[in-house]
Structure formats: C-alpha cells, structure tokens
Design a protein around this motif. Structure first.
Motif, PDB file in Angstrom:
ATOM      1  N   ILE A 102       6.355   6.610   2.194  1.00 50.67           N
ATOM      2  CA  ILE A 102       7.154   6.045   3.148  1.00 50.67           C
ATOM      3  C   ILE A 102       6.218   4.982   4.178  1.00 50.67           C
ATOM      4  N   TRP A 103       6.763   4.466   5.110  1.00 48.51           N
ATOM      5  CA  TRP A 103       6.188   3.325   5.805  1.00 48.51           C
ATOM      6  C   TRP A 103       5.348   2.331   5.120  1.00 48.51           C
ATOM      7  N   GLY A 132      -2.449   2.528   9.620  1.00 54.40           N
ATOM      8  CA  GLY A 132      -3.682   2.359   9.278  1.00 54.40           C
ATOM      9  C   GLY A 132      -4.721   3.488   9.662  1.00 54.40           C
ATOM     10  N   LEU A 173      -4.032  16.187  21.759  1.00 55.14           N
ATOM     11  CA  LEU A 173      -2.764  15.832  22.077  1.00 55.14           C
ATOM     12  C   LEU A 173      -2.118  16.990  23.224  1.00 55.14           C
ATOM     13  N   GLN A 231       0.762  -1.336  -0.079  1.00 57.56           N
ATOM     14  CA  GLN A 231       0.006  -0.069  -0.080  1.00 57.56           C
ATOM     15  C   GLN A 231       0.743   1.115  -0.164  1.00 57.56           C
ATOM     16  N   GLY A 232       0.775   1.979  -1.020  1.00 59.38           N
ATOM     17  CA  GLY A 232       1.596   3.254  -1.130  1.00 59.38           C
ATOM     18  C   GLY A 232       0.780   4.499  -0.817  1.00 59.38           C
ATOM     19  N   PHE A 233       0.347   4.726   0.322  1.00 60.03           N
ATOM     20  CA  PHE A 233      -0.438   5.792   0.634  1.00 60.03           C
ATOM     21  C   PHE A 233       0.472   6.825   1.524  1.00 60.03           C
ATOM     22  N   SER A 282       4.807  -1.152   4.071  1.00 59.12           N
ATOM     23  CA  SER A 282       4.943  -2.634   4.609  1.00 59.12           C
ATOM     24  C   SER A 282       5.086  -3.114   3.402  1.00 59.12           C
ATOM     25  N   ASN A 334     -11.175  10.902  15.713  1.00 64.11           N
ATOM     26  CA  ASN A 334     -11.745  11.857  14.914  1.00 64.11           C
ATOM     27  C   ASN A 334     -12.721  11.469  14.010  1.00 64.11           C
ATOM     28  N   GLY A 347       0.689  12.013   6.716  1.00 63.91           N
ATOM     29  CA  GLY A 347       0.491  10.605   7.398  1.00 63.91           C
ATOM     30  C   GLY A 347      -1.067  10.824   7.869  1.00 63.91           C
ATOM     31  N   PHE A 393      -2.178  18.691   8.532  1.00 63.26           N
ATOM     32  CA  PHE A 393      -3.454  19.471   8.125  1.00 63.26           C
ATOM     33  C   PHE A 393      -3.067  21.015   8.358  1.00 63.26           C
ATOM     34  N   ILE A 419       1.206  19.796  14.940  1.00 61.90           N
ATOM     35  CA  ILE A 419       0.300  18.873  15.681  1.00 61.90           C
ATOM     36  C   ILE A 419      -0.007  19.330  17.297  1.00 61.90           C
ATOM     37  N   ILE A 426      -0.904   3.137  15.453  1.00 64.30           N
ATOM     38  CA  ILE A 426      -0.485   4.125  14.403  1.00 64.30           C
ATOM     39  C   ILE A 426      -0.818   3.623  13.053  1.00 64.30           C
ATOM     40  N   ILE A 441       7.090   7.365  12.654  1.00 63.48           N
ATOM     41  CA  ILE A 441       8.683   7.652  12.837  1.00 63.48           C
ATOM     42  C   ILE A 441       8.909   7.115  14.216  1.00 63.48           C
ATOM     43  N   GLY A 472       3.904   9.102  16.006  1.00 62.03           N
ATOM     44  CA  GLY A 472       3.339   8.445  14.603  1.00 62.03           C
ATOM     45  C   GLY A 472       4.453   7.659  14.116  1.00 62.03           C
ATOM     46  N   SER A 525       2.976  -0.197  17.068  1.00 64.12           N
ATOM     47  CA  SER A 525       2.706   0.235  15.806  1.00 64.12           C
ATOM     48  C   SER A 525       1.300   0.204  15.236  1.00 64.12           C
TER      49      SER A 525
HETATM   50  C1  LIG Z   1       3.770  -0.438  11.263  1.00 62.36           C
HETATM   51  C2  LIG Z   1       3.371   0.529  10.386  1.00 62.36           C
HETATM   52  C3  LIG Z   1       2.886  -0.071   9.065  1.00 62.36           C
HETATM   53  C4  LIG Z   1       2.506   0.977   8.150  1.00 62.36           C
HETATM   54  N1  LIG Z   1       2.126   0.513   6.776  1.00 62.36           N
HETATM   55  C5  LIG Z   1       1.844   1.370   5.875  1.00 62.36           C
HETATM   56  C6  LIG Z   1       1.622   0.988   4.569  1.00 62.36           C
HETATM   57  O1  LIG Z   1       1.887  -0.256   4.178  1.00 62.36           O
HETATM   58  N2  LIG Z   1       1.379   1.889   3.644  1.00 62.36           N
HETATM   59  C7  LIG Z   1       1.102   3.099   3.951  1.00 62.36           C
HETATM   60  O2  LIG Z   1       0.612   3.890   2.996  1.00 62.36           O
HETATM   61  N3  LIG Z   1       1.362   3.508   5.130  1.00 62.36           N
HETATM   62  C8  LIG Z   1       1.671   2.907   6.189  1.00 62.36           C
HETATM   63  N4  LIG Z   1       1.694   3.178   7.488  1.00 62.36           N
HETATM   64  C9  LIG Z   1       1.829   4.715   7.970  1.00 62.36           C
HETATM   65  C10 LIG Z   1       0.616   5.118   8.623  1.00 62.36           C
HETATM   66  O3  LIG Z   1      -0.551   5.045   7.883  1.00 62.36           O
HETATM   67  C11 LIG Z   1       0.991   6.333   9.363  1.00 62.36           C
HETATM   68  O4  LIG Z   1       2.056   6.326  10.074  1.00 62.36           O
HETATM   69  C12 LIG Z   1      -0.245   6.935  10.020  1.00 62.36           C
HETATM   70  O5  LIG Z   1      -1.187   7.333   9.150  1.00 62.36           O
HETATM   71  C13 LIG Z   1       0.352   8.268  10.880  1.00 62.36           C
HETATM   72  O6  LIG Z   1       0.873   9.099  10.044  1.00 62.36           O
HETATM   73  P1  LIG Z   1       2.160   9.604  10.551  1.00 62.36           P
HETATM   74  O7  LIG Z   1       3.226   8.561  10.701  1.00 62.36           O
HETATM   75  O8  LIG Z   1       2.759  10.654   9.304  1.00 62.36           O
HETATM   76  O9  LIG Z   1       2.156  10.494  11.768  1.00 62.36           O
HETATM   77  P2  LIG Z   1       1.400  11.861  11.927  1.00 62.36           P
HETATM   78  O10 LIG Z   1       0.290  12.215  11.273  1.00 62.36           O
HETATM   79  O11 LIG Z   1       2.718  12.861  11.970  1.00 62.36           O
HETATM   80  O12 LIG Z   1       0.873  11.969  13.565  1.00 62.36           O
HETATM   81  C14 LIG Z   1       1.755  12.080  14.412  1.00 62.36           C
HETATM   82  C15 LIG Z   1       0.790  12.174  15.847  1.00 62.36           C
HETATM   83  O13 LIG Z   1      -0.274  13.286  15.767  1.00 62.36           O
HETATM   84  C16 LIG Z   1      -1.468  12.826  15.927  1.00 62.36           C
HETATM   85  N5  LIG Z   1      -2.404  13.548  15.138  1.00 62.36           N
HETATM   86  C17 LIG Z   1      -2.427  13.878  13.859  1.00 62.36           C
HETATM   87  N6  LIG Z   1      -3.192  14.433  13.384  1.00 62.36           N
HETATM   88  C18 LIG Z   1      -4.050  14.536  14.623  1.00 62.36           C
HETATM   89  C19 LIG Z   1      -5.433  15.389  14.718  1.00 62.36           C
HETATM   90  N7  LIG Z   1      -5.869  15.908  13.666  1.00 62.36           N
HETATM   91  N8  LIG Z   1      -5.984  15.080  15.920  1.00 62.36           N
HETATM   92  C20 LIG Z   1      -5.131  14.498  16.981  1.00 62.36           C
HETATM   93  N9  LIG Z   1      -4.096  14.100  16.777  1.00 62.36           N
HETATM   94  C21 LIG Z   1      -3.493  14.141  15.545  1.00 62.36           C
HETATM   95  C22 LIG Z   1      -1.111  11.481  15.462  1.00 62.36           C
HETATM   96  O14 LIG Z   1      -2.381  10.541  15.722  1.00 62.36           O
HETATM   97  C23 LIG Z   1      -0.039  10.902  15.887  1.00 62.36           C
HETATM   98  O15 LIG Z   1      -0.271  10.657  17.344  1.00 62.36           O
HETATM   99  C24 LIG Z   1       2.423   2.498   8.496  1.00 62.36           C
HETATM  100  C25 LIG Z   1       2.653   2.746   9.885  1.00 62.36           C
HETATM  101  C26 LIG Z   1       2.958   1.849  10.756  1.00 62.36           C
HETATM  102  C27 LIG Z   1       3.454   2.161  11.824  1.00 62.36           C
END
Ligand SMILES: Cc1cc2nc3c(=O)[nH]c(=O)nc-3n(C[C@H](O)[C@H](O)[C@H](O)COP(=O)(O)OP(=O)(O)OC[C@H]3O[C@@H](n4cnc5c(N)ncnc54)[C@H](O)[C@@H]3O)c2cc1C
Lengths: 399, 370
Positions: free
Chosen positions: A162-163, A375, B272, A130-132, A165, A383, A138, B262, B266, A373, B333, B331, A370
């Motif tokens: 990035i991320w 999905g 948070l 999945q390339g989202f 899987s 939200n 994120g 957004f 954050i 975080i 990272i 998140g 993980s």
């Molecule tokens: C093990 C694992 C596998 C993954 N596999 C895939 C994959 O195969 N394909 C893919 O596309 N992605 C994948 N992901 C990525 C995953 O979808 C993102 O990590 C996730 O959506 C969070 O985005 P971010 O890491 O940029 O964190 P950020 O969005 O930067 O979030 C940082 C923190 O801020 C919080 N936050 C952000 N916005 C809000 C808000 N509006 N209100 C309150 N809190 C907020 C978040 O909840 C989090 O706690 C994977 C992630 C993990 C950990």
C-alpha cells in the motif's frame, strides 16, 4: 587551472550549448519527465534535453561507464550538480530507481543483475516503484507479510502493498517480501525485483487530499518471479532495505535543490502578493518569512557541509539522519506561511480563476503534509537519531 | 459575565447535534463536493434549520427572534463545525442580519424579517483583496439625483452565488456606505471554487444604478456597524473552527487507541502521548477564548473587538497545530481523500483565512490594546 576548474568549464560550456532555454525554468506541475517505457513529453525541447543527457551518460553521472553511467568522481558530480543549479536546468528525468535502488544494486547485486537492471536505468527506459509498506507494516516495516515462496525455479508472490507511489505507472517494483515465515521478523525478509507487467499484479490508485494521484494499493495474486531477481542474500533483505531507505531519505532531502514543481521562492512570492507599504499584519508575516529563510539557510549550509565531509571520506551517519527530517519539516512551515501571505488566492481548487502557480502552491501545501510521513515519518527519523546515533537505551516491550 | 452555558444554550446544542448528525453528517458534505452542487449547501437542510428557529436565536422577540443570545448561536456553529455542515447561517443570518438589525430603516426591516424566517437570504460583499482588509475599499458609490452608481469588484463573497441580494460596502462621500443590492443580471457573478467546496463568488459592479432606497444606514458612516457585524461573523467562525478541531482531535485520539505498530497501540508511544496531551491543552485554552467572546457579545458588545480578535487568533493558531497533528499521527492513511481528515483540514484552512487570520488579529489586538 586545476583539472576540476577545467572540468567545470567544460561542463558549463556543454550545458549552455545543450540545455534548451525553455528548460532553464522551474518545472511547472505536470511537466516533470518520468523515465520509463512510456515517457510523456509535452513539448519537443523536453525530448531533446532528455536525449542529450542520456547520450552524454549523465542520467547517472557518477555510476560506472560499464553500466552506462558517466563515470564521474564524487567531486566532478558535485560540479555538474552545481552547474545545473546555476543554470537552473530542469532535471532531464526523474526516476526512483536511480535515486534509491541503483546505489543498492551497485553495491550488492551480482554482475548479471547489474547488467540487466542498471543499464536500462541509465538509458531512462524503466520506471521503478517501491513496494515496501503494507497496511499493517508502515513505521514497523519489518512486519511485512507479502510472501515469496520458493517453487524450485521461481518464487510465487502473494499479498499486497500500500501507498505505492506510481504503482500504476511503473514498469518494475523493488519489493520487500517474506521468504521465511518462521524466522524472527527482521531475518525472514528478502529484496525482490518484480515486473509490474506480470500476470497477477494489480495496481489500484488511491486519491490523496492533494487530488487524484498515482499513489496505489498493489495486489499480488500468485505472481511468478524468476529466482534471479532476488538481490543480495536470501533472507538478507532487511539490511538492504535500511540502506535503500537511507538513499530515499537523502533523495527526499534534496528535492528542494532541483527545479521541481514543489519549489517556490517564498520571499519573491511574498513580495508579489504583499506589495509595499505593509500593514501591521503584513509586517508580522514578513518577520516570520525572514525567520523561515534563515532556518532554510542553516539547512542549506548543512547540505553543503554534508557534501564536503562525504567527499573528504568522513563518516556522516549522524548528519545524514537529520536531513530528510529537517527539510520536510521546514517545507511544511514554509507553505503554511505562504498560504497565509497569499490569502484566498492560495485556496483555489481546480478553478481557472486561479493561476496555475496559485493552484500548484495549494497542492504543494497539501503535499507537504505527506512528506513528513513518506519515506519514514518524522517520528521514525527522530527514533533513528535517538537509537542509532545517540544510542539511547531501548524501551523494553517495543522492538 | 458567565463562562457556563445555560439550560437554553445546552438545549440548543443538543438539538443541533441531533439534527446535524442525522441530517447533515460529514458524508453529506462529501457528496455535495463530489456532485459539484451549485449552491454548495443543501437547500432542504437549510430550510429545516430555519424551521428549527436557528435564524432567530440572536434577535429580539419584537423582531420575531428568540433572544437567546450568542452562546446558543456559538453552540450551533460548533455543531456545524463538528459535522462540517455548510449553510448560509454565517453569511445571511449572522453577517447580514446584524447589519440590518443595526442599520435598517422601516422599509428595510422587511429584509430582516425574511432573513430571520429563512424566506430570503443575503450575502455580504466586503473583501476586495487576497487577504482580509475591510477598510481598504476600492469599490465606489456616487450619489446621483435619484440614487447611486456602484462600481467595483468584490471577492470571497461567502454564499455569494445565487442569493436574494447582497449587502455591499463601498467608498462613498466621506467614508464607507453599505447598499442592499437585490439579485440581478446586471451584477456579474463568478463562482470561485475553493478547497472547502463551499459557495464563494466574485462580483463585478459596472456602473450599476441603485435607487435611493438601497442605502443601508447613513451615507459614509457605516464602517463601525460593518466592523461589529464582522466581529460577530469572526466569532461564529471561531465557534465553527472549535467544533471542527474537537472532532479532528477526537478522531486522532481514537486512532491512537486502535492503530498498532511494533506489536503495540501507537498511543503507547510517549512521543505521541505528549503531543496529543499538548493538543488537549491548546483546545482548552481556545475554548475559553471562544466562550468569553460569546458572553461578551451578549453582555458587553462594546468590548467585543478585542475578545473576538483574541478568539480568532487563538483558534487559527490551534488550527495549524491540530490539523497538522491529525494528519501526521494518522500516517499514510491521513493524506488519503477517503478519510474525512482532509475535508476538515481544508475547511479549517479556509475558515482560518476568512475575516482575518492569526496575523491580522494579532495586529488588530495590538492596535486595540495600544
Ligand atoms: C506521499 C506518500 C508516498 C509514499 N510512497 C511510498 C512508496 O512509494 N512505497 C512504499 O513502500 N511506501 C510509501 N509510503 C508509505 C510510508 O512509508 C508510510 O506511510 C510510513 O512509513 C508510515 O507508515 P504508516 O502510514 O503505516 O503509519 P503508521 O506507522 O501507522 O504511523 C502512524 C503514526 O504513528 C507514528 N509512529 C509509529 N511508530 C512510532 C514510534 N515507534 N514512535 C513514535 N511514533 C510512531 C508515526 O510516526 C505516525 O505519526 C508513502 C507514504 C506517503 C504519505
């Protein structure tokens, strides 16, 4: 005997005859079978089970027979799942394409795309990733920047994900790409299927706190993608992405039901590690375990209710939106407790002085961080509930 | 009993901060892990710590110590927690040092002097079970003509690989005896690799012959001294955890101020903000428990047990909260090995478990209050 009872009997007989005994046990780490162009079997029974389930068309039991599915009704599919659980059959293969992309293709792809992409899925021949997510997109997924530019007969894709899987192990990716840079962010996104073996695609693994992994950063440098690989409408990808994420979340909420390596029975492990008589502190641990178990029970009942309401054709959006959140949060609490109960035995790292199960539990604990975080984080799930289910007013300034 | 740190304590804290940030930053700990070093700490850094006098802080001047007390020691452990610095301070100086100080006879004083100066190091072999249970001792010592025979197995011996010797607890006569066992090939040593990549050993004693001089303290009567030493160890671990948790929390607050989603930081999301504020609240409560226990160690050591159990209990609870929030708020990272968060998370998890986790200390506190 109703038709369904007859079907149950049939399924039971077939599974008993065809699922090798060696595969009626929880799957240890490293023995999961991932369908794809390069399937790795560690022993013969796995291949036998894989082949038999494929030939029975039960990789995708509820999909139409036209694309190699089993053609089962929702109720029949439910029976198959419950019989597999009863016998503790391991899943014959795991494939993100089937769980997440497949349902979206069934709904939105054209006939030619269905033939091209669904049939190999039901044969277990293609592994999908999945390339989202992107570094700056994120939780705010609609901010993706990877671009697909129309070149007449193909798209040229540039950017990075990035991320991802299993980005380095997959044959194909379903990606969100920007196809209109000038439109408002949700309106310039398309869903594009992309061959990972194409020129210009590079996947670089990222190590996780739970160890080496196939969690990748994926780079696209002038990747040529045929125009036929765009699913649904041009710039209509956001709606499909939301649907796809729903499927991902419901798949994640179901992980506990399969005999996956991350599944551990809290109570029996606690009894193994803390035999009677219990000291005062061990009694505290058991009290907590009872509560964890009761919470899990509440969740399992909800899974069952969701299934029944869906089969009855009720709208379940609200209920569906809580499942991934609840399951992944519960898993975190459960592993914390399991670690407490097992003491230092659950803290070994790549060391043969610890059993494989002990090491697997440690990795599963680290992995549980993980899951709240991946999905869509728990915050994003909350939200969704607040905004889409409860329809609470928006905070101006945050889109 | 004062909750405020003295001039001397603050000076120690400043030196520790300066030394560790220059010589033993988190990147050094990561390198130790990746190089698979046998000792799992840097012997040069350890020598320099000893030259700074860290081995002497809690001991009286007539023993060659500085007599600064435990508040200063707590400050040093907090700094080690902040920088994730590994060293035998806990195992050798705090645990074995305290036992020797309480029990050593004239000949055995030489061990104490050598520990204070850093010339030698000892490790304490007390645990035998998956969870901490210092009073459930299966290792046995039998008195023979000219000494003792030691048999049994110890585990989770902190810095138990390659020390100059071990202090071992054993069931002996009517109770618990302690023995100083100099390093020898006759003790089977197995290195254990835990998630925090530090030095742990499993020891097997198979009818090991010990001379009469090996007995530390009175036969069958050392459990109280052992508990006291363990309490000091638990206290130093609580201080270390406090330092690590503060570091983890600060990293997280910083991240909330820089990461954008957004179109905003954050940290603007109230969901948070409130959780970060909650972490701050809990850290402050934890700080009070640690400071009080450190003062108690100085001023009324006879009351140490309950205040240490309170501190270790509180720190272990807050550790769950803050390490979970740190990962979650970062998140994706946050679960990568590249960030230091994982190193903190893993070290804190082991420190939580060492010498009793929150359940152990809750039960103990309850028993002490009864
Ligand atoms: C093990 C694992 C596998 C993954 N596999 C895939 C994959 O195969 N394909 C893919 O596309 N992605 C994948 N992901 C990525 C995953 O979808 C993102 O990590 C996730 O959506 C969070 O985005 P971010 O890491 O940029 O964190 P950020 O969005 O930067 O979030 C940082 C923190 O801020 C919080 N936050 C952000 N916005 C809000 C808000 N509006 N209100 C309150 N809190 C907020 C978040 O909840 C989090 O706690 C994977 C992630 C993990 C950990």
């Amino acid at each position: 005997m109703s038709d369904l009872d007859g079907f149950r009997q049939e399924v039971r007989t077939w599974l008993e005859a065809n699922c090798p005994m060696s595969l009626r046990t929880p799957t240890p780490d490293g023995e999961l079978i991932w369908g794809g162009s390069d399937v790795n079997f560690t022993f013969d029974d796995q291949k036998l089970w894989f082949d038999r389930m494929r030939d029975k068309n039960w990789f995708c039991p509820s999909w139409s027979t036209q694309y190699g599915g089993g053609g089962l009704t929702a109720q029949e599919n439910g029976i198959l799942e419950s019989e597999m659980r009863r016998l503790k059959c391991r899943p014959p293969q795991i494939n993100l394409g089937i769980w997440m992309l497949g349902p979206v293709l069934l709904q939105h792809a054209n006939e030619q795309q269905k033939q091209q992409f669904l049939t190999p899925m039901t044969r277990g021949e293609v592994r999908w990733c999945q390339g989202f997510s992107e570094p700056n997109a994120g939780s705010d997924l609609a901010s993706i920047r990877t671009s697909a530019v129309d070149q007449g007969d193909h798209y040229l894709v540039n950017g990075s994900k990035i991320w991802t899987s299993y980005g380095d192990k997959s044959d194909w990716m379903y990606a969100l790409v920007r196809t209109d840079a000038t439109a408002p962010k949700h309106q310039g996104i398309s869903l594009l299927l992309l061959d990972m073996h194409s020129q210009g695609v590079q996947a670089k693994p990222i190590d996780l706190i739970s160890g080496k992994s196939s969690f990748c950063e994926v780079f696209f440098d002038n990747v040529v993608v045929p125009k036929e690989n765009l699913i649904g409408e041009l710039n209509g990808g956001w709606k499909l992405a939301k649907e796809l994420l729903q499927h991902e979340r419901s798949a994640m909420s179901k992980f506990g039901e399969f005999q996956l390596p991350t599944h551990f029975d809290l109570m029996s492990l606690m009894s193994d590690y803390l035999p009677l008589p219990h000291s005062a502190s061990e009694a505290l641990l058991f009290d907590k375990a009872v509560a964890v178990n009761m919470e899990e029970q509440a969740y399992n009942l909800t899974v069952q209710r969701l299934g029944e309401e869906m089969q009855a054709g009720q709208s379940c959006f609200g209920l569906m939106s809580i499942m991934k959140l609840v399951h992944t949060e519960q898993e975190k609490i459960k592993f914390e407790l399991l670690l407490d109960a097992m003491g230092y035995r659950a803290l070994g790292w790549e060391d043969d002085n610890f059993t494989e199960q002990e090491q697997a539990i440690n990795r599963a604990w680290l992995n549980s961080f993980s899951q709240t975080i991946a999905g869509g984080s728990s915050e994003v799930q909350l939200n969704v509930i607040a905004k889409r289910v409860l329809q609470l007013p928006e905070n101006k300034g945050v889109s | 009993m004062s909750m405020v740190y003295s001039e001397d304590d603050r000076m120690l804290a400043d030196t520790a901060e300066e030394f560790l940030s220059a010589r033993s930053p988190v990147s050094a700990q990561r390198a130790l892990r990746d190089n698979g070093a046998i000792l799992n700490y840097d012997a040069d850094i350890w020598q320099q710590m000893m030259e700074l006098g860290w081995g002497a802080i809690t001991f009286s001047e007539e023993l060659g110590g500085l007599d600064f007390g435990y508040k200063g020691m707590g400050a040093i452990f907090e700094a080690m927690g902040k920088h994730l610095a590994a060293s035998p301070m806990l195992s050798s100086v705090t645990l074995c040092g305290s036992l020797l100080q309480q029990l050593a006879n004239t000949e055995q004083q030489a061990w104490l002097t050598a520990i204070i100066s850093g010339e030698k190091r000892l490790a304490l072999a007390v645990d035998e079970h998956a969870r901490h249970k210092p009073d459930a001792i299966n290792t046995t010592a039998t008195t023979v003509n000219d000494g003792f025979i030691l048999s049994g197995k110890k585990t989770m011996v902190i810095d138990g690989v390659s020390p100059d010797g071990w202090i071992v607890s054993a069931q002996h006569e009517v109770g618990c005896s302690l023995f100083i066992v100099p390093f020898s090939d006759q003790v089977k040593v197995k290195r254990l690799k835990l998630i925090d990549s530090r030095n742990y050993a499993e020891l097997t004693f198979s009818d090991l012959k010990l001379p009469a001089a090996a007995l530390l303290g009175k036969a069958g009567d050392s459990f109280k001294a052992l508990e006291h030493a363990l309490d000091l160890g638990r206290l130093c671990l609580s201080s270390e955890m406090l330092g690590s948790l503060k570091a983890l929390f600060n990293m997280t607050v910083e991240y909330l101020k820089v990461r954008e989603q957004f179109g905003v930081k954050i940290g603007t999301f109230q969901a948070l903000q409130h959780r970060a504020a909650r972490c701050f609240v809990e850290l402050e409560l934890a700080q009070s428990c640690v400071t009080t226990a450190l003062s108690t160690a100085n001023d009324s050591p006879e009351n140490l047990a309950a205040s240490v159990s309170l501190a270790k209990w509180k720190l272990s609870k807050v550790a769950d909260l803050i390490s979970g929030e740190a990962v979650q708020m970062h998140g994706g990272i946050g679960v990568t090995d590249e960030l230091d968060i994982g190193l903190y998370l893993k070290r804190i998890r082991v420190a939580q478990m060492c010498f009793g986790d929150s359940d152990f200390h809750q039960a103990r506190f309850s028993a002490l209050m009864a």
